[in-house]
Design a protein around this motif. Structure first.
Motif, PDB file in Angstrom:
ATOM      1  N   ILE A 487       0.843  -1.200   0.000  1.00 57.39           N
ATOM      2  CA  ILE A 487       0.000   0.000   0.000  1.00 57.39           C
ATOM      3  C   ILE A 487       0.877   1.249   0.000  1.00 57.39           C
ATOM      4  O   ILE A 487       0.651   2.198  -0.754  1.00 57.39           O
ATOM      5  CB  ILE A 487      -0.938  -0.009   1.219  1.00 57.39           C
ATOM      6  CG1 ILE A 487      -1.858  -1.252   1.189  1.00 57.39           C
ATOM      7  CG2 ILE A 487      -1.770   1.272   1.282  1.00 57.39           C
ATOM      8  CD1 ILE A 487      -2.645  -1.459   2.464  1.00 57.39           C
ATOM      9  N   GLU A 488       1.887   1.243   0.846  1.00 56.76           N
ATOM     10  CA  GLU A 488       2.776   2.405   0.956  1.00 56.76           C
ATOM     11  C   GLU A 488       3.517   2.660  -0.363  1.00 56.76           C
ATOM     12  O   GLU A 488       3.638   3.811  -0.811  1.00 56.76           O
ATOM     13  CB  GLU A 488       3.776   2.172   2.097  1.00 56.76           C
ATOM     14  CG  GLU A 488       3.113   2.100   3.460  1.00 56.76           C
ATOM     15  CD  GLU A 488       3.891   1.277   4.473  1.00 56.76           C
ATOM     16  OE1 GLU A 488       3.359   1.022   5.565  1.00 56.76           O
ATOM     17  OE2 GLU A 488       5.030   0.862   4.163  1.00 56.76           O
ATOM     18  N   ARG A 489       4.005   1.598  -0.969  1.00 58.84           N
ATOM     19  CA  ARG A 489       4.779   1.746  -2.205  1.00 58.84           C
ATOM     20  C   ARG A 489       3.922   2.316  -3.338  1.00 58.84           C
ATOM     21  O   ARG A 489       4.337   3.224  -4.067  1.00 58.84           O
ATOM     22  CB  ARG A 489       5.362   0.392  -2.603  1.00 58.84           C
ATOM     23  CG  ARG A 489       6.254   0.438  -3.835  1.00 58.84           C
ATOM     24  CD  ARG A 489       7.000  -0.868  -4.036  1.00 58.84           C
ATOM     25  NE  ARG A 489       6.107  -2.018  -4.108  1.00 58.84           N
ATOM     26  CZ  ARG A 489       6.053  -2.973  -3.177  1.00 58.84           C
ATOM     27  NH1 ARG A 489       6.825  -2.918  -2.110  1.00 58.84           N
ATOM     28  NH2 ARG A 489       5.229  -3.996  -3.315  1.00 58.84           N
ATOM     29  N   ALA A 505       1.056   2.284   6.621  1.00 66.94           N
ATOM     30  CA  ALA A 505      -0.330   1.854   6.449  1.00 66.94           C
ATOM     31  C   ALA A 505      -0.678   0.879   7.568  1.00 66.94           C
ATOM     32  O   ALA A 505       0.126   0.010   7.917  1.00 66.94           O
ATOM     33  CB  ALA A 505      -0.519   1.189   5.092  1.00 66.94           C
ATOM     34  N   PHE A 506      -1.859   1.030   8.133  1.00 68.98           N
ATOM     35  CA  PHE A 506      -2.282   0.150   9.214  1.00 68.98           C
ATOM     36  C   PHE A 506      -3.805   0.090   9.225  1.00 68.98           C
ATOM     37  O   PHE A 506      -4.488   0.897   8.577  1.00 68.98           O
ATOM     38  CB  PHE A 506      -1.760   0.638  10.565  1.00 68.98           C
ATOM     39  CG  PHE A 506      -2.000   2.099  10.844  1.00 68.98           C
ATOM     40  CD1 PHE A 506      -3.191   2.530  11.424  1.00 68.98           C
ATOM     41  CD2 PHE A 506      -1.052   3.040  10.517  1.00 68.98           C
ATOM     42  CE1 PHE A 506      -3.427   3.879  11.660  1.00 68.98           C
ATOM     43  CE2 PHE A 506      -1.269   4.394  10.759  1.00 68.98           C
ATOM     44  CZ  PHE A 506      -2.459   4.812  11.330  1.00 68.98           C
ATOM     45  N   SER A 507      -4.331  -0.881   9.933  1.00 70.07           N
ATOM     46  CA  SER A 507      -5.780  -1.049   9.999  1.00 70.07           C
ATOM     47  C   SER A 507      -6.305  -0.622  11.359  1.00 70.07           C
ATOM     48  O   SER A 507      -5.601  -0.700  12.373  1.00 70.07           O
ATOM     49  CB  SER A 507      -6.169  -2.512   9.738  1.00 70.07           C
ATOM     50  OG  SER A 507      -5.593  -3.369  10.715  1.00 70.07           O
ATOM     51  N   VAL A 515     -13.173  -3.383   9.551  1.00 63.77           N
ATOM     52  CA  VAL A 515     -11.782  -2.957   9.477  1.00 63.77           C
ATOM     53  C   VAL A 515     -11.648  -1.867   8.426  1.00 63.77           C
ATOM     54  O   VAL A 515     -12.206  -1.976   7.327  1.00 63.77           O
ATOM     55  CB  VAL A 515     -10.858  -4.143   9.133  1.00 63.77           C
ATOM     56  CG1 VAL A 515      -9.428  -3.680   8.920  1.00 63.77           C
ATOM     57  CG2 VAL A 515     -10.911  -5.194  10.239  1.00 63.77           C
ATOM     58  N   GLN A 516     -10.931  -0.810   8.756  1.00 63.21           N
ATOM     59  CA  GLN A 516     -10.632   0.255   7.818  1.00 63.21           C
ATOM     60  C   GLN A 516      -9.121   0.418   7.716  1.00 63.21           C
ATOM     61  O   GLN A 516      -8.385   0.058   8.631  1.00 63.21           O
ATOM     62  CB  GLN A 516     -11.255   1.573   8.282  1.00 63.21           C
ATOM     63  CG  GLN A 516     -12.771   1.561   8.312  1.00 63.21           C
ATOM     64  CD  GLN A 516     -13.338   2.876   8.794  1.00 63.21           C
ATOM     65  OE1 GLN A 516     -12.737   3.555   9.624  1.00 63.21           O
ATOM     66  NE2 GLN A 516     -14.493   3.252   8.294  1.00 63.21           N
ATOM     67  N   VAL A 517      -8.669   0.968   6.597  1.00 68.08           N
ATOM     68  CA  VAL A 517      -7.242   1.133   6.362  1.00 68.08           C
ATOM     69  C   VAL A 517      -6.884   2.611   6.372  1.00 68.08           C
ATOM     70  O   VAL A 517      -7.530   3.427   5.701  1.00 68.08           O
ATOM     71  CB  VAL A 517      -6.814   0.496   5.018  1.00 68.08           C
ATOM     72  CG1 VAL A 517      -5.306   0.641   4.807  1.00 68.08           C
ATOM     73  CG2 VAL A 517      -7.209  -0.981   4.989  1.00 68.08           C
ATOM     74  N   ARG A 572       4.720   0.526  12.244  1.00 64.85           N
ATOM     75  CA  ARG A 572       3.337   0.759  11.824  1.00 64.85           C
ATOM     76  C   ARG A 572       2.374   0.786  13.010  1.00 64.85           C
ATOM     77  O   ARG A 572       1.481   1.627  13.074  1.00 64.85           O
ATOM     78  CB  ARG A 572       2.940  -0.281  10.787  1.00 64.85           C
ATOM     79  CG  ARG A 572       3.794  -0.151   9.515  1.00 64.85           C
ATOM     80  CD  ARG A 572       3.422  -1.131   8.432  1.00 64.85           C
ATOM     81  NE  ARG A 572       4.244  -0.903   7.252  1.00 64.85           N
ATOM     82  CZ  ARG A 572       5.416  -1.507   7.029  1.00 64.85           C
ATOM     83  NH1 ARG A 572       5.903  -2.384   7.904  1.00 64.85           N
ATOM     84  NH2 ARG A 572       6.107  -1.227   5.949  1.00 64.85           N
ATOM     85  N   SER A 573       2.550  -0.131  13.948  1.00 67.17           N
ATOM     86  CA  SER A 573       1.665  -0.137  15.112  1.00 67.17           C
ATOM     87  C   SER A 573       1.841   1.131  15.932  1.00 67.17           C
ATOM     88  O   SER A 573       0.865   1.736  16.401  1.00 67.17           O
ATOM     89  CB  SER A 573       1.935  -1.370  15.981  1.00 67.17           C
ATOM     90  OG  SER A 573       1.650  -2.551  15.266  1.00 67.17           O
ATOM     91  N   ALA A 574       3.088   1.559  16.093  1.00 68.41           N
ATOM     92  CA  ALA A 574       3.350   2.781  16.856  1.00 68.41           C
ATOM     93  C   ALA A 574       2.769   3.997  16.150  1.00 68.41           C
ATOM     94  O   ALA A 574       2.235   4.913  16.803  1.00 68.41           O
ATOM     95  CB  ALA A 574       4.859   2.952  17.057  1.00 68.41           C
TER      96      ALA A 574
END
Length: 723
Positions: A487-489, A505-507, A515-517, A572-574
């Protein structure tokens, strides 16, 4: 406990006696009273093909003869099929001849061939078998790709399968690899799981025991056959247990969900499986008048797996279809993954799903604490989580601290580790990654076999496995894997104002349990005061068109704001936590129209309008989209991208079907991705024919695959019943 031990022993004995799935097919073909058959339904639910075990075995042996002449024993063979009986023929021909089947779905759009190329290169296959109408695309693939051009392609529909040149059944070592299951998701670094004959038979023996399969059963499946839940449970399990199977294409279900339940009714299906989103689709898309005549009373079990299990979806499905014979105890939540062949846990037949009400504060602290019943508005917040069943016979499950690698106490939340005879051999030609995932030891314990690290977080509650999250960054949306780096690329290649390698990118969970992105992305220093709207449009369109994924939010931040580890890796989680806490230096933030939750949608037009009338067609499209996305018609402008409006992959398939019916013409299910605005759709349908590439936005960088079958493919191995 004695009964469970006896069941486990019986399962192991059955697996040992079965040998291989090819031997099982041969036995079924010779049985004079064999009940097994496969029936394939077309997009209208009519029988398109019916094949008995004897007929199947003859076709399998003939194709195996081709493989004997074209490849060496133990060689990988790429299987690229649209849904059809010939896929099963090809897969079993590999088993019959001792070749390694490598199933993969064909890209739905010509330009989305990156994953196919990556799997072909990683597997080392020299031969590819096709069918179901794929052969006409092969010439284009071969012209565009050196890797695909080097393969020797054979279309089963065009082969002269001379019975005189059929191959005899080849004896194989049960411990040898029988197929390579590529996990869905990232197109850049596919990982193939080596499943042995012994793994496969052991897992199917345990599923048979847990879910009461027998020759008297009838399987009904629409799941993608190239991936493990559809392949192993939906097809191969029926050969193991000797029961007939009724199959349809995933697209048939997506376009008309009632076809699935109608097939269960007509063929008196006893077993089926689907992710949670499929049951939700039935709740929302099967109108009351379509339910009349349904009879689901024959169902013994309906597996719920492959993505987070939503208790509310199960409740609504039971309430909606209870009057038509569906029972609450028919639901069978499960958990599994490709690295463990398929199933790890199972809810037994005849037992309603178990729901656990947890204290979310304790859960956040890594502990399981059952919450007391809520009686006052000030009662503590609670979370309801669905159990995924108990571990299968002889399949140990441990909850381990992912940092210390030590077993956690009974109330601890940690990484789920799995052992037993169903654990696969490792990742194909990936020694280091295999060593890090397979055969890992729990610190302080002496276990000669070791465990599989799943990457999932969970806990055991009263003997039932409950999944609470993931350690890895994998995003799971509608049953599909999306790797954040993909997604990032793609997003960063959409506009030069975006810093390369500086996004996360994270959900996140929405208010409805979905779930949303979210994408957090740094801007170049010289672009901090640029108009953000063109950037938002470019990003959302690029991700939609390349990955068939709809972003809910895009957050543009200052250069250097994206959190990283000391070695420079994206955290990503952070970043997700920092965004939720308002701790990021945000320059601008965008939300899709659907995510904003605008109300006031206008019903779709009740009377059809001529497809050639541009104004009328544009009006019909705006009203259809407004109703589907719960937006006012004023929000649905002709020039706005469908991705900006919030159209999902499933919505796009439904739009193609509805629009095709409205205009009286056949439209490909990729139509909304090839013509991604209302204006582009109207111009194409009402004006001179145009190539899709002429109206689709061009995005720099590699094109990534986000196929419909990938949408339906079961995460990292098919039966992941993540809660």
């Amino acid at each position: 406990m004695a009964e469970a031990a006896a069941t486990g022993a019986a399962a192991v004995t059955a697996a040992a006696q079965a040998g291989t799935i090819a031997l099982r097919l041969e036995a079924l073909a010779r049985a004079p009273d064999g009940r097994w058959s496969i029936t394939f339904l077309d997009s209208h639910g009519a029988v398109a093909e019916h094949c008995t075990a004897a007929a199947l075995a003859a076709r399998v042996a003939a194709v195996a003869g081709v493989l004997e002449r074209e490849s060496a024993p133990g060689a990988p063979v790429l299987l690229v099929f649209q849904p059809c009986v010939d896929f099963l023929v090809a897969f079993l021909a590999c088993q019959w001849s001792g070749r390694l089947a490598v199933p993969i779905n064909p890209p739905r759009r010509h330009r989305l061939i990156a994953r196919l190329q990556a799997v072909a290169a990683d597997s080392g296959a020299k031969v590819a078998l096709t069918g179901g109408g794929v052969a006409e695309q092969v010439a284009h693939w071969r012209a565009d790709s050196t890797v695909l051009g080097a393969l020797r392609w054979h279309d089963l529909g065009g082969l002269d399968l001379d019975p005189a040149r059929a191959a005899p059944l080849r004896a194989v070592d049960p411990q040898a690899t029988c197929f390579i299951q590529y996990t869905s998701g990232s197109t850049a670094l596919p990982k193939g799981v080596e499943v042995s004959h012994a793994n496969l038979m052991a897992d199917m023996a345990r599923m048979e025991a847990a879910w009461g399969l027998s020759p008297a059963s009838t399987m009904v499946s629409w799941l993608p056959a190239f991936h493990d839940l559809g392949l192993i449970f939906g097809l191969l399990q029926t050969l193991f247990s000797g029961c007939p199977v009724v199959q349809m294409a995933p697209n048939s279900f997506l376009q008309r969900p009632v076809l699935w339940l109608d097939a269960i009714t007509r063929f008196r299906g006893t077993h089926t499986a689907a992710p949670s989103f499929a049951y939700d689709l039935c709740n929302r898309r099967i109108a009351p008048e379509q339910r009349e005549g349904l009879d689901l009373s024959s169902l013994v079990m309906a597996m719920n797996a492959a993505e987070p299990i939503d208790p509310q979806v199960m409740e609504t499905f039971t309430d909606t279809f209870g009057p038509y014979g569906f029972r609450r105890e028919t639901f069978a939540p499960a958990y599994g993954l490709a690295e463990s062949t398929l199933a790890v846990t199972a809810s037994p037949v005849g037992m309603a799903p178990r729901l656990f009400t947890l204290d979310p504060g304790a859960l956040e602290a890594g502990r399981i604490a059952l919450a007391p019943p809520s009686t006052t508005p000030s009662a503590p917040r609670r979370s309801v989580i669905a159990g995924c069943g108990a571990p299968l016979a002889d399949v140990p499950v441990a909850i381990v601290d992912p940092q210390t690698l030590r077993r956690l106490p009974p109330d601890g939340v940690g990484e789920v580790w799995v052992g037993g005879p169903t654990i696969a051999r490792g990742y194909w030609r990936r020694v280091e990654e295999s060593a890090a995932t397979f055969g890992v030891r729990i610190a302080g314990e002496d276990d000669p076999n070791g465990y599989l690290r799943t990457g999932d977080l969970g806990a055991m509650i009263d003997g039932e496995l409950c999944i609470t999250g993931r350690i890895k960054d994998l995003i799971i949306l509608s049953g599909a894997n999306h790797y954040p780096q993909d997604i990032e690329r793609v997003a960063q290649a959409a506009h030069p104002a975006l810093r390369i390698g500086s996004g996360a990118a994270f959900s996140v969970a929405d208010d409805h349990g979905g779930v949303q992105v979210v994408l957090v992305q740094e801007l170049e220093r010289t672009q901090r005061r640029a108009d953000p709207d063109p950037l938002f449009s470019a990003i959302s369109a690029a991700v939609w068109e390349n990955l068939e994924l709809q972003l809910a939010r895009i957050v543009l931040v200052e250069p250097g704001a994206v959190l990283r580890t000391s070695s420079g890796k994206i955290q990503r989680s952070a970043n997700g936590r920092a965004w939720r806490d308002g701790a990021l230096p945000v320059i601008a933030e965008w939300r899709s129209a659907r995510e904003r939750g605008r109300a006031g949608a206008v019903p779709s037009a009740s009377q059809p309008v001529p497809g050639g009338d541009a104004a009328a067609l544009g009006s019909w499209l705006r009203e259809w989209l407004a109703q589907r996305l719960e937006l006012p018609v004023s929000e649905v402008a002709a020039q706005r991208g469908l991705s900006e409006l919030g159209l999902t992959s499933i919505d796009a398939v439904e739009l193609a079907a509805a629009l095709g019916a409205h205009c009286g013409r056949e439209l490909p299910q990729t139509f909304a991705f090839d013509y991604p605005t209302i204006g582009a759709i109207v111009a194409h349908l009402c004006g001179p024919p145009a190539e899709p590439a002429a109206v689709a936005r061009k995005v720099a960088g590699p094109r990534q695959g986000g196929d419909l079958e990938e949408l339906l493919s079961m995460i990292e191995g098919g039966a992941r019943g993540r809660d």
